[in-house]
Motif scaffolding. Structure first.
Motif, mmCIF file in Angstrom:
data_model
loop_
_atom_site.group_PDB
_atom_site.id
_atom_site.type_symbol
_atom_site.label_atom_id
_atom_site.label_comp_id
_atom_site.label_asym_id
_atom_site.label_seq_id
_atom_site.Cartn_x
_atom_site.Cartn_y
_atom_site.Cartn_z
ATOM 1 N N ILE A 4 0.857 -1.182 0.000
ATOM 2 C CA ILE A 4 0.000 0.000 0.000
ATOM 3 C C ILE A 4 0.897 1.238 0.000
ATOM 4 N N ASP A 5 0.479 2.294 -0.713
ATOM 5 C CA ASP A 5 1.290 3.502 -0.757
ATOM 6 C C ASP A 5 0.425 4.672 -1.217
ATOM 7 N N TRP A 6 1.001 5.850 -1.107
ATOM 8 C CA TRP A 6 0.352 7.074 -1.605
ATOM 9 C C TRP A 6 1.037 7.422 -2.923
ATOM 10 N N VAL A 7 0.290 7.414 -4.016
ATOM 11 C CA VAL A 7 0.888 7.638 -5.350
ATOM 12 C C VAL A 7 0.059 8.674 -6.100
ATOM 13 N N ASP A 8 0.689 9.786 -6.423
ATOM 14 C CA ASP A 8 0.022 10.827 -7.239
ATOM 15 C C ASP A 8 -1.373 11.187 -6.710
ATOM 16 N N GLY A 9 -1.436 11.419 -5.404
ATOM 17 C CA GLY A 9 -2.678 11.944 -4.824
ATOM 18 C C GLY A 9 -3.748 10.912 -4.538
ATOM 19 N N ALA A 10 -3.361 9.629 -4.550
ATOM 20 C CA ALA A 10 -4.365 8.584 -4.244
ATOM 21 C C ALA A 10 -3.676 7.444 -3.502
ATOM 22 N N VAL A 11 -4.486 6.614 -2.886
ATOM 23 C CA VAL A 11 -3.973 5.398 -2.224
ATOM 24 C C VAL A 11 -3.913 4.297 -3.280
ATOM 25 N N GLU A 12 -2.765 3.686 -3.442
ATOM 26 C CA GLU A 12 -2.665 2.537 -4.331
ATOM 27 C C GLU A 12 -2.344 1.309 -3.489
ATOM 28 N N LEU A 13 -3.054 0.229 -3.721
ATOM 29 C CA LEU A 13 -2.846 -0.986 -2.924
ATOM 30 C C LEU A 13 -3.075 -2.224 -3.779
ATOM 31 N N ILE A 14 -2.370 -3.279 -3.414
ATOM 32 C CA ILE A 14 -2.542 -4.558 -4.111
ATOM 33 C C ILE A 14 -3.849 -5.173 -3.644
ATOM 34 N N ASP A 15 -4.695 -5.575 -4.571
ATOM 35 C CA ASP A 15 -5.965 -6.212 -4.211
ATOM 36 C C ASP A 15 -5.693 -7.675 -3.880
ATOM 37 N N GLN A 16 -5.600 -7.967 -2.581
ATOM 38 C CA GLN A 16 -5.182 -9.294 -2.137
ATOM 39 C C GLN A 16 -6.236 -10.367 -2.356
ATOM 40 N N THR A 17 -7.456 -9.958 -2.698
ATOM 41 C CA THR A 17 -8.475 -10.974 -2.993
ATOM 42 C C THR A 17 -8.201 -11.619 -4.356
ATOM 43 N N ARG A 18 -7.377 -10.982 -5.187
ATOM 44 C CA ARG A 18 -7.097 -11.476 -6.538
ATOM 45 C C ARG A 18 -5.873 -12.397 -6.550
ATOM 46 N N LEU A 19 -5.073 -12.366 -5.477
ATOM 47 C CA LEU A 19 -3.873 -13.221 -5.399
ATOM 48 C C LEU A 19 -4.279 -14.644 -5.010
ATOM 49 N N PRO A 20 -3.570 -15.639 -5.460
ATOM 50 C CA PRO A 20 -2.299 -15.598 -6.199
ATOM 51 C C PRO A 20 -2.476 -15.594 -7.713
ATOM 52 N N ASP A 21 -3.755 -15.540 -8.178
ATOM 53 C CA ASP A 21 -3.955 -15.675 -9.630
ATOM 54 C C ASP A 21 -3.423 -14.457 -10.391
ATOM 55 N N GLU A 22 -3.693 -13.271 -9.837
ATOM 56 C CA GLU A 22 -3.222 -12.062 -10.523
ATOM 57 C C GLU A 22 -2.889 -10.991 -9.486
ATOM 58 N N CYS A 23 -1.877 -10.204 -9.819
ATOM 59 C CA CYS A 23 -1.446 -9.121 -8.918
ATOM 60 C C CYS A 23 -1.975 -7.818 -9.489
ATOM 61 N N VAL A 24 -3.096 -7.340 -8.925
ATOM 62 C CA VAL A 24 -3.805 -6.177 -9.450
ATOM 63 C C VAL A 24 -3.698 -5.043 -8.442
ATOM 64 N N THR A 25 -3.333 -3.850 -8.921
ATOM 65 C CA THR A 25 -3.263 -2.694 -8.030
ATOM 66 C C THR A 25 -4.540 -1.863 -8.157
ATOM 67 N N LEU A 26 -5.141 -1.558 -7.000
ATOM 68 C CA LEU A 26 -6.325 -0.702 -6.980
ATOM 69 C C LEU A 26 -5.883 0.729 -6.721
ATOM 70 N N ARG A 27 -6.547 1.692 -7.369
ATOM 71 C CA ARG A 27 -6.275 3.109 -7.104
ATOM 72 C C ARG A 27 -7.508 3.653 -6.409
ATOM 73 N N ILE A 28 -7.323 4.048 -5.161
ATOM 74 C CA ILE A 28 -8.425 4.419 -4.272
ATOM 75 C C ILE A 28 -8.421 5.936 -4.065
ATOM 76 N N THR A 29 -9.542 6.592 -4.333
ATOM 77 C CA THR A 29 -9.577 8.057 -4.196
ATOM 78 C C THR A 29 -10.632 8.531 -3.199
ATOM 79 N N THR A 30 -11.450 7.610 -2.673
ATOM 80 C CA THR A 30 -12.455 8.036 -1.696
ATOM 81 C C THR A 30 -12.397 7.136 -0.465
ATOM 82 N N VAL A 31 -12.881 7.665 0.648
ATOM 83 C CA VAL A 31 -12.915 6.903 1.893
ATOM 84 C C VAL A 31 -13.788 5.665 1.734
#
Ligand SMILES: CSC[C@H]1O[C@H](OP(=O)(O)O)[C@H](O)[C@@H]1O
Length: 352
Positions: A4-31
């Motif tokens: 999880i990290d702060w990237v260009d004004g948003a929270v970016e995090l690995i969607d762990q529900t998709r692992l181990p099949d795929e490593c997908v990053t979510l870009r989160i902008t709202t609470v």
């Protein structure tokens, strides 16, 4: 790779529900997007939840209802509320100050996990954890290297157990406590990672961790990426494998540690602690100081999240039990402090 990290004004995090099949990053902008990600365990693990909580306050813009929803997204891991509170304290100073505080919490977690890995690996290989000579009896057929942590018995230092065999340590763990549960490196699995990097890890036995399979899906994925030797274990086999011998230590994480050392962790941890005590295997909790909740005197005061029947009667969308079957689904249990050999934090080793 950061969980999880702060990237260009948003929270970016690995969607762990998709692992181990795929490593997908979510870009989160709202609470509310972040609350949803927390509730469905797209982001999970106490340290990661602390960082998510802190970064979520930045997204909140100071809306008190949003902050309250974020803080209450999951009840057991103290780190979520702690991270929200730490960041929210800076709201009167403005958004930049809140973001600075949240990034400080992120960076402190990275440092804390590095420190726990070193401290835990040192403890396991320094001889500080004494164990009595292997027990005789039916379950000791395999050259048991286990032994109760006891200061009043003839002790065989752990390095002695390593030296003759010239082998590394055999570790058992439950759930997922690697970097996916934090920011970069993990807590209990961070100790195993450090042992591996030092050439002192023989194997990790990872419990699959029903119902959401954090062990099978996430820990196995992380250990494979590390190139660390590991095998998966059905949850119910954990205590038996401890009784059979051949496990040097059990390493687990924590979601909340009460003031007396009672520890809430993933469901199944208590059974593992009972098995470790019976087998005389050191049982270590590895968690940052931020997981210690001095405001909660004992484990009886820790709220255990109940996640409903669906996760039990289905598996990734496939129905397991007959229609109408109900289920009980506590997501955590509490291990009494007297079953814990030591708590390893980023600052100290506590013998509860
Ligand atoms: C180092 S993470 C601590 C803790 O969090 C996990 O729970 P969950 O997957 O529900 O977030 C598990 O209890 C880990 O041991």
């Amino acid at each position: 790779m950061r969980t999880i990290d702060w990237v260009d004004g948003a929270v970016e995090l690995i969607d762990q529900t998709r692992l181990p099949d795929e490593c997908v990053t979510l870009r989160i902008t709202t609470v509310d997007e972040l609350v949803d990600a927390i509730r469905r365990l797209a982001v999970r693990g106490a340290p990661a939840l602390g960082v998510a909580g802190a970064l979520g306050v930045v997204l909140s813009g100071g809306d008190p209802d949003a902050v309250a929803r974020l803080r209450a997204a999951r009840p057991t891991a103290v780190n979520l509320a702690w991270g929200v509170d730490q960041a929210a304290a800076w709201l009167p100073e403005g958004r930049a100050a809140v973001l600075e505080a949240a990034l400080r919490i992120r960076d402190e977690d990275i440092a804390a996990c590095l420190a726990m890995g070193e401290r835990g690996a040192d403890l396991l290989t320094s001889g500080a954890l004494a164990s009595k000579a292997p027990t005789s009896g039916a379950f000791a057929s395999e050259a048991s290297t286990s032994g109760a942590f006891a200061s009043d018995l003839p002790a065989v230092d752990l390095p002695d157990l390593l030296a003759p065999a010239g082998r590394g340590l055999r570790i058992m763990t439950i759930c997922n406590t690697g970097g996916l549960a934090a920011v970069e490196r993990g807590t209990a699995l961070g100790v195993a990672q450090t042992l591996h990097e030092r050439g002192l890890l023989a194997e990790v036995l990872a419990l699959e961790t029903r119902p959401l399979l954090q062990g099978a899906r996430l820990t196995a994925w992380e250990l494979a990426r590390m190139g660390a030797p590991h095998r998966l274990v059905a949850d119910g086999a954990g205590p038996y494998l401890l009784a059979r011998g051949g496990v040097d230590a059990v390493l687990v994480g924590a979601d909340r540690i009460a003031a007396n050392g009672d520890t809430a962790n993933k469901i199944g941890t208590y059974a593992l602690a009972l098995g470790a005590a019976r087998a005389g295997v050191p049982f270590l909790v590895v968690a940052p100081e931020t997981t210690i909740d001095v405001a909660t005197p004992t484990g009886a005061g820790i709220e255990i999240e109940d996640r409903g029947a669906e996760e039990i009667v289905t598996l990734r969308g496939t129905r397991l039990a007959p229609e109408g079957t109900d289920a009980v689904n506590p997501a955590f249990d509490v291990t009494p402090h007297d079953l814990i050999t030591a708590i390893v934090t980023d600052k100290r080793v506590i013998r509860p």
